[in-house]
Design an enzyme around this catalytic site. Sequence first.
Site, PDB file in Angstrom:
ATOM      1  N   GLU A  10      10.570  -3.897  -7.965  1.00 60.79           N
ATOM      2  CA  GLU A  10      10.336  -3.978  -6.656  1.00 60.79           C
ATOM      3  C   GLU A  10      11.189  -4.992  -5.964  1.00 60.79           C
ATOM      4  OE1 GLU A  10       7.981  -4.054  -9.219  1.00 60.79           O
ATOM      5  OE2 GLU A  10       6.702  -2.520  -8.467  1.00 60.79           O
TER       6      GLU A  10
ATOM      7  N   HIS B 206      -4.536  -6.298 -10.724  1.00 61.86           N
ATOM      8  CA  HIS B 206      -4.122  -5.146  -9.970  1.00 61.86           C
ATOM      9  C   HIS B 206      -5.358  -5.044  -8.766  1.00 61.86           C
ATOM     10  CE1 HIS B 206      -1.787  -4.136 -13.280  1.00 61.86           C
ATOM     11  NE2 HIS B 206      -1.376  -3.167 -12.791  1.00 61.86           N
TER      12      HIS B 206
END
Lengths: 325, 407
Positions: A60, A129
């Site tokens: 990321e 998540h």
Amino acid sequence: MAELTLREALNRALKEALERDPGVFLMGEDIGAYGGAYAVTRGLWKQYGPERVRDTPISEAVIVGAGIGAALAGMRPIVELMTINFSLLAADQIVNTAAKLHYMSGGQLEVPLLIRTVTGGGGQLGATHSQSFEGWYATVPGLRVVAPATPYDALGLFRACLKDRNTVIFAEHALLYGVRGQVPDEYYEVPLGLAEVKRQGSHLTIVAYSRMVHIALAAAEQLARRGVESEVIDLRTLRPLDTEAVVNSVRKTHRAVIVEEGWQSGGIGPLLALLIQEQAFDHLDGPVVRVAGADAPAPYNGRLERSGIPNEDAVVKAVESRFGL
Amino acid sequence: MAATVVMPQMGYDMHQGRIVRWLKKEGETVTRGEPLAEIETDKAVVEMEAYESGVVRKIVAQEGATVPVGQVIAIITGPEEPLPADIEKLLQAPPAAVVGQEAAPETPQPSARATEATAEISEIRATPIARRLAQELGVDLATVKGTGPGGRITEQDVRAAKPGKAAPSPAALPSTGQEAVRLVEVSRMRQAIARLTTHSAQTTPHFYVTAEIDMTQCLELRAQINKGPESQGVRVSVNDMIVKACALALGKHSAFNSFYREGKLQLNPMVNIGIAIAVEEGLLVPAIPECNKKSLAQIARASKDLIERAQKGHLMAEEYTGGTFSVSNLGMYDVESFTAIIHPPQSGVLAVGSIRKVPVVRGDQVIVSQVMKVTLSVDHRVADGAQGARFLVEVKRLLENPASLLA
């Protein structure tokens, strides 16, 4: 006018961006050949090729860092972070670089980077998540934070973001991709920083964004059956925040409920509650009420997880107990 | 050695004060003389000092609370000392028995009025809009039954309780013609003035004596002083000369410098003359202390200082409470004369009009003189008309022969 899902509306937004501006390109994990973890980029790789729809390694920091570099160099990058949970790996790039360069260069540099990411819980994806960090990012000066609730707003806001010269966190709720709504064929935009009254009412104001707008509307429906009329305000943009719309509504209804999915101890709600009591104190006929996610890591167990996410019953119950309505 | 800290009386007409801010937290050490809290009176925000050294063991009155004078607001103990077991008794102790009450110099405590305001501390639970509406509609919240959670009074409850009822709009007050009548908040100073003047008008039997004073010589002298070195850089005003004249006259007519107290006359050794100063929120009457010992230039300097600080809100409590006589001057507004209300516990006030050029017969000549009308208000319990007249004639004599003011 066509009925689209929120996913389709975004797919159209991306296609349109690639079509209109040769500087636009997409970057992200599995967005190319695979079509995206949430299938938002489906078909684009085939149509526009791997130069403009680029698959990246699982990093990321690299995705956002490269996006910042491209934006500085004059491109118009749109990057996807598979979920907002993973944005923590890019947080330094987002908060310390993207949000700051314009200021720290004395206005010489701009970072028109659009970061699409998926937020929210409720999908039994476990504690790491299932989080909602858009409220965090909304506390960072230098960023724009957008969180649409409908296909119409998603497309309209996306277009406005592309015209903005700041880095934008565009937070899409995982459970809203299938939501349907009417979308005009002709071009329109939804300006940043403008909330919308999604339902008119006179007894209380429910403020929400993203998926919680739908929860608020369902709660309003329940309350209306017994004669309590709720005004539902969809913030749509968390930064800049449309305080005026909220305060005006509360001045009219005298009661405010803020609903958000993120943890009780954070998010945009506390700031909003502060602004309401500062700017509408003498109009309040009860405390500013907040309905938010349980202060706990999301459990994997589906029933437990759902119990920690605000639903319409929780909103109705809060209205009953805190306002006596 | 547990000691209580009580709401101090910072002025004759102070019945209650609001805790603006605690400057020490619970558990913090405090030394005698250190600022402990900021207290808002009707006229100013004043720092309250600790009268005991020790540890602030308990804060009884929270910030924002309005508390009657003499009521316990905090408890100070020794460093290791816990809260005393008889704390309940301490909290209920009558104001007279507590430690740390400030004895206001030269302004003796009023008799019963200090304890009147006890009932004003609100235990009523009502929403902000309910409180606002109650005030607008003239509804007493104490009489309203709350239907909200926990018995909280809501907007609806206030509307339902409104006399005449069924008022859909908040502005449903009686109207005159097309314009709706509005109720607006007034400042605490305005409220204090209302209370004080009502009290004075209702309890002090006023009578009035008016005289015309030829100010021609006074004005000439003033011009000379302000040009000369005697002024020491401070311009002397007409009002300063009037204050000086009053101070000299009060020296001879001590009744007007005294307070009437339950059948006795309290003669004040010092002549502290209050000067009425209009400020944005209302009126302040701070006193120039010891005018009987001050030269004209000293009075001018003190008066200038008071006016400047009054307008900035920087007066100390004892400055606007220590007066023994007052002068109220509307000369700058082109008024011929007016009467003033006595500022209790004082016994007199001189209301001063404008100086005007008028034809005056002197001998067989008509000449132009600068004449000023003054009206003395007197507390009839203290003095009668003849005394008032004699006092006023003395003031007149001094101003018409102003060399005596330079003494």
